[in-house]
Design a protein around this motif. Structure first.
Motif, mmCIF file in Angstrom:
data_model
loop_
_atom_site.group_PDB
_atom_site.id
_atom_site.type_symbol
_atom_site.label_atom_id
_atom_site.label_comp_id
_atom_site.label_asym_id
_atom_site.label_seq_id
_atom_site.Cartn_x
_atom_site.Cartn_y
_atom_site.Cartn_z
ATOM 1 N N GLU A 18 -5.062 8.709 5.272
ATOM 2 C CA GLU A 18 -6.982 9.078 4.472
ATOM 3 C C GLU A 18 -7.836 9.671 5.934
ATOM 4 N N TYR A 20 1.208 -1.184 0.336
ATOM 5 C CA TYR A 20 -0.043 0.287 -0.569
ATOM 6 C C TYR A 20 0.540 0.950 0.215
ATOM 7 N N THR A 56 -12.279 6.258 1.302
ATOM 8 C CA THR A 56 -11.572 5.209 0.094
ATOM 9 C C THR A 56 -11.685 5.537 -0.832
ATOM 10 N N ILE A 105 -7.354 4.237 -3.756
ATOM 11 C CA ILE A 105 -6.249 3.398 -3.240
ATOM 12 C C ILE A 105 -4.704 3.409 -4.121
ATOM 13 N N TYR A 143 -3.166 6.053 1.928
ATOM 14 C CA TYR A 143 -3.574 5.366 1.901
ATOM 15 C C TYR A 143 -2.722 3.940 3.433
#
Length: 295
Positions: free
Chosen positions: A62, A53, A65, A68, A57
């Protein structure tokens, strides 16, 4: 009744957390994309190796959502294959990885553009997948940029994640809270500023703020002083150094005046806290929006 700073800001921070339902969806899709990359490029069915990741994120800063960011590591042999192209092997690489991911998510409208493969889902969650090759330092990556005829660029997301985590540890977990609060402020006030720049400002501000290790009871002061800090950034500056990786980002947005307006509202809110709690609460909601709890 006085305004309870600690209770209000603790509730606010809880309201900014990504929901468990979204976390589960993100995790399922992340592992599915990882497994597909490993199956086609590494000859393994692992759904945890060769991926990371990244972005906000990945830094855990963050609050929504919608996007991502994830990095998928490809073998060096794949880099050599596309680097040998006479023109824009970078674009060809992105198209190949797009076709690979489509084996798992064929019904989504995938796009390979610029540097990433965009994997949009019907619930509004959009994965942006960055194919990359790990460098000899074991930390940074080389990735494809298909713009302007194609080129290779480098990134070091692990260093940025580590820098955020280190300062978060030094600040009693206040850094990640401030990064998320700053996003709520941006969204409420339509401020023209990127998430990464908010993280940079939050990091730099807390690096020297004398109350950085205090509890929620200091979050009104933290808001006040942070907004003042942001409002005082030079209007002539448009390049900013990222913590950890030392790369530079550009931001041409004019955010200082809105930060100053909100700073002045924070002064009002603090002045109201003891005698006029409902007015204080109203001011904080003007700064942060409806995620801030109502008295």
């Amino acid at each position: 009744m006085a305004f309870n700073v600690s209770t209000a800001f603790e509730s606010f921070c809880k309201n900014l957390r990504v929901s468990n339902d979204s976390l589960n969806k993100i995790s399922t899709r992340y592992h599915a994309i990882t497994k597909r990359i490993n199956t086609d490029y590494w000859g393994t069915s692992s759904d945890i190796t060769h991926s990371l990741y990244v972005g906000s994120y990945g830094r855990d800063t963050e609050i929504f959502t919608s996007d991502i960011d994830m990095l998928v590591q490809l073998p060096y042999s794949t880099y050599k294959k596309f680097d040998a192209y006479t023109s824009n092997g970078q674009s060809a690489l992105l198209q190949e990885v797009k076709r690979v991911i489509e084996k798992t998510y064929s019904i989504t409208n995938l796009k390979a553009d610029g540097q990433i493969i965009s994997v949009p889902f019907s619930d509004g969650i959009n994965f942006e997948v960055l194919p990359a090759f790990i460098n000899e330092d074991g930390s940074s990556y080389t990735f494809a940029n298909s713009n302007n005829g194609g080129s290779w660029k480098t990134t070091d997301p692990r260093a940025e994640i580590a820098a955020i985590q280190s300062m978060n540890n030094q600040s009693n977990s206040n850094l990640k809270s401030l990064c998320k609060m700053a996003r709520a402020w941006r969204d409420k006030n339509n401020v023209d500023i990127s998430g990464i720049l908010l993280d940079i400002f939050s990091y730099n501000f807390l690096s020297t703020w004398k109350y950085r290790d205090k509890s929620y009871v200091y979050y009104d002061w933290m808001t006040r002083d942070f907004l003042k800090y942001v409002s005082e950034r030079p209007t002539s500056q448009y390049r900013w150094k990222v913590m950890g990786s030392d790369r530079y980002i550009t931001c041409f947005g004019a955010f200082q005046s809105k930060a100053k307006e909100s700073y002045e509202k924070s002064l009002e809110a603090i002045s109201y806290e003891n005698d006029y709690p409902y007015l204080a609460n109203a001011r904080w909601k003007e700064i942060y929006g409806n995620k801030f709890p109502t008295l």
